[in-house]
Design a protein around this motif. Structure first.
Motif, short mmCIF file in Angstrom:
data_model
loop_
_atom_site.label_atom_id
_atom_site.label_comp_id
_atom_site.label_asym_id
_atom_site.label_seq_id
_atom_site.Cartn_x
_atom_site.Cartn_y
_atom_site.Cartn_z
N CYS A 85 0.83 -1.20 0.00
CA CYS A 85 0.00 0.00 0.00
C CYS A 85 0.86 1.25 0.00
CB CYS A 85 -0.92 0.00 1.22
SG CYS A 85 -0.04 0.00 2.79
N ALA A 86 0.18 2.37 -0.23
CA ALA A 86 0.83 3.68 -0.15
C ALA A 86 -0.10 4.62 0.59
CB ALA A 86 1.13 4.21 -1.54
N CYS A 87 0.47 5.50 1.38
CA CYS A 87 -0.31 6.42 2.21
C CYS A 87 -0.01 7.86 1.83
CB CYS A 87 0.04 6.24 3.68
SG CYS A 87 -0.13 4.57 4.29
N CYS A 88 -1.03 8.68 1.99
CA CYS A 88 -0.87 10.13 1.90
C CYS A 88 -1.76 10.70 3.00
CB CYS A 88 -1.29 10.65 0.53
SG CYS A 88 -1.09 12.43 0.36
N ASP A 89 -1.14 11.28 3.99
CA ASP A 89 -1.85 11.72 5.20
C ASP A 89 -2.58 10.52 5.79
OD1 ASP A 89 -0.91 14.38 4.92
OD2 ASP A 89 -2.51 14.79 3.48
N THR A 90 -3.91 10.56 5.86
CA THR A 90 -4.65 9.43 6.44
C THR A 90 -5.24 8.52 5.37
OG1 THR A 90 -6.68 10.76 6.55
CG2 THR A 90 -5.25 10.75 8.50
N ASP A 91 -5.04 8.84 4.10
CA ASP A 91 -5.58 8.03 3.01
C ASP A 91 -4.61 6.91 2.67
OD1 ASP A 91 -7.42 7.30 1.05
OD2 ASP A 91 -6.55 8.62 -0.46
N ILE A 92 -5.13 5.70 2.57
CA ILE A 92 -4.31 4.53 2.24
C ILE A 92 -4.89 3.88 0.99
CG2 ILE A 92 -3.49 2.26 3.00
CD1 ILE A 92 -3.92 3.25 5.90
N LEU A 93 -4.04 3.69 -0.01
CA LEU A 93 -4.44 2.98 -1.21
C LEU A 93 -3.66 1.67 -1.28
CD1 LEU A 93 -4.48 5.87 -3.85
CD2 LEU A 93 -6.40 4.92 -2.57
N LYS A 94 -4.36 0.59 -1.56
CA LYS A 94 -3.72 -0.72 -1.67
C LYS A 94 -3.67 -1.15 -3.12
CE LYS A 94 -5.18 -2.31 2.87
NZ LYS A 94 -5.87 -3.34 3.64
N TYR A 118 8.45 8.64 1.79
CA TYR A 118 9.32 9.55 1.04
C TYR A 118 8.84 9.57 -0.41
CZ TYR A 118 13.70 11.98 -0.11
OH TYR A 118 14.63 12.90 -0.54
N VAL A 119 9.68 9.90 -1.34
CA VAL A 119 9.26 10.06 -2.74
C VAL A 119 8.77 8.74 -3.32
CG1 VAL A 119 9.96 10.81 -5.05
CG2 VAL A 119 10.75 12.05 -3.04
N CYS A 120 9.34 7.62 -2.90
CA CYS A 120 8.86 6.32 -3.38
C CYS A 120 7.37 6.16 -3.06
CB CYS A 120 9.64 5.18 -2.72
SG CYS A 120 11.34 5.04 -3.28
N GLU A 121 7.00 6.43 -1.83
CA GLU A 121 5.60 6.29 -1.44
C GLU A 121 4.72 7.33 -2.14
OE1 GLU A 121 3.08 4.86 2.29
OE2 GLU A 121 4.74 6.20 2.81
N ALA A 122 5.24 8.54 -2.32
CA ALA A 122 4.47 9.57 -3.02
C ALA A 122 4.18 9.15 -4.46
CB ALA A 122 5.23 10.90 -2.99
N LEU A 123 5.18 8.55 -5.11
CA LEU A 123 4.98 8.07 -6.48
C LEU A 123 3.95 6.94 -6.50
CD1 LEU A 123 5.71 7.82 -9.51
CD2 LEU A 123 7.53 6.24 -8.81
N TYR A 124 4.11 5.97 -5.63
CA TYR A 124 3.20 4.82 -5.59
C TYR A 124 1.77 5.28 -5.33
CZ TYR A 124 2.03 -0.13 -4.53
OH TYR A 124 1.51 -1.40 -4.52
N TYR A 125 1.60 6.15 -4.36
CA TYR A 125 0.27 6.67 -4.03
C TYR A 125 -0.34 7.39 -5.23
CZ TYR A 125 -3.50 9.22 -1.81
OH TYR A 125 -4.74 9.73 -1.49
N ALA A 126 0.44 8.26 -5.88
CA ALA A 126 -0.08 9.02 -7.01
C ALA A 126 -0.49 8.11 -8.17
CB ALA A 126 0.96 10.03 -7.48
N VAL A 127 0.31 7.08 -8.43
CA VAL A 127 -0.02 6.15 -9.52
C VAL A 127 -1.26 5.33 -9.17
CG1 VAL A 127 0.79 4.14 -10.83
CG2 VAL A 127 2.33 6.09 -10.45
#
Length: 190
Positions: A85-94, A118-127
């Motif tokens: 999964c990837a997180c952004c604030d409280t939002d989690i996407l699997k 970090y940027v890895c998670e930001a990229l994963y979340y955005a995709v």
């Protein structure tokens, strides 16, 4: 049927880094002639919270891949780690990919539930968010790559190739489905 696969890697971001292991891995993969699927490489993404996702999403929109494998370096890890999964604030996407069979019996790979903040998670979340919002059928995973050494390189490359093959061959078994139905998977959002 040939799958269109997008593979991404990052550039270095600290002065002591001679290379980024995610890009080192993709360089090795790019030299293999026998891969049957259509591979597109988006290598050396800048380590930037906005630019990296923007470049990746632009490439996704352009080539419409079936499979997206984003890769990043994890200097402190010893194994390939596939992020759930990837997180952004409280939002989690699997990811929609069922990771258990994807990594089953691989000797240097495990599942991680912490993409690094970090940027890895930001990229994963955005995709993942782009796939969900645009209702794309693409499957996406993020793989953290340890530093490649003479001792681990062949095993890491072998496991990564197994992951690519499993994603392309067993796509129906590796996609999470709604319980009790044959319906297509729903995006997993917590």
């Amino acid at each position: 049927m040939t799958n269109k696969i997008l593979l991404t890697s990052f550039n270095t971001w600290l002065s002591h880094q001679k290379s980024n292991s995610s890009d080192d891995l993709l360089a090795k993969i790019s030299r293999i002639q026998s891969l049957p699927d259509s591979l597109t490489y988006l290598r050396k993404l800048p380590v930037d919270f906005q630019e990296a996702p923007n470049l990746a999403i632009a490439q996704i929109n352009q080539i419409q891949p079936d499979i997206i494998i984003c890769c990043g370096m994890a200097e402190s890890r010893q194994k390939l780690t596939v992020e759930s999964c990837a997180c952004c604030d409280t939002d989690i996407l699997k990811t929609k990919v069922n990771l258990e069979p994807l990594v089953a019996d691989l000797c240097t790979t495990e599942i991680s539930h912490e993409a690094g903040k970090y940027v890895c998670e930001a990229l994963y979340y955005a995709v993942l968010k782009h796939i969900r919002n645009a209702q794309l059928p693409a499957k996406c995973i993020f793989v953290h790559v340890p530093i490649l050494t003479l001792e681990n390189s062949d095993k890491i490359v072998g496991d990564f190739l197994s992951i690519v093959n499993r994603l392309t061959i067993n796509h129906s078994q590796l996609t999470t489905k709604r319980a009790g139905t044959g319906a297509p998977p729903l995006p997993q959002i917590n």
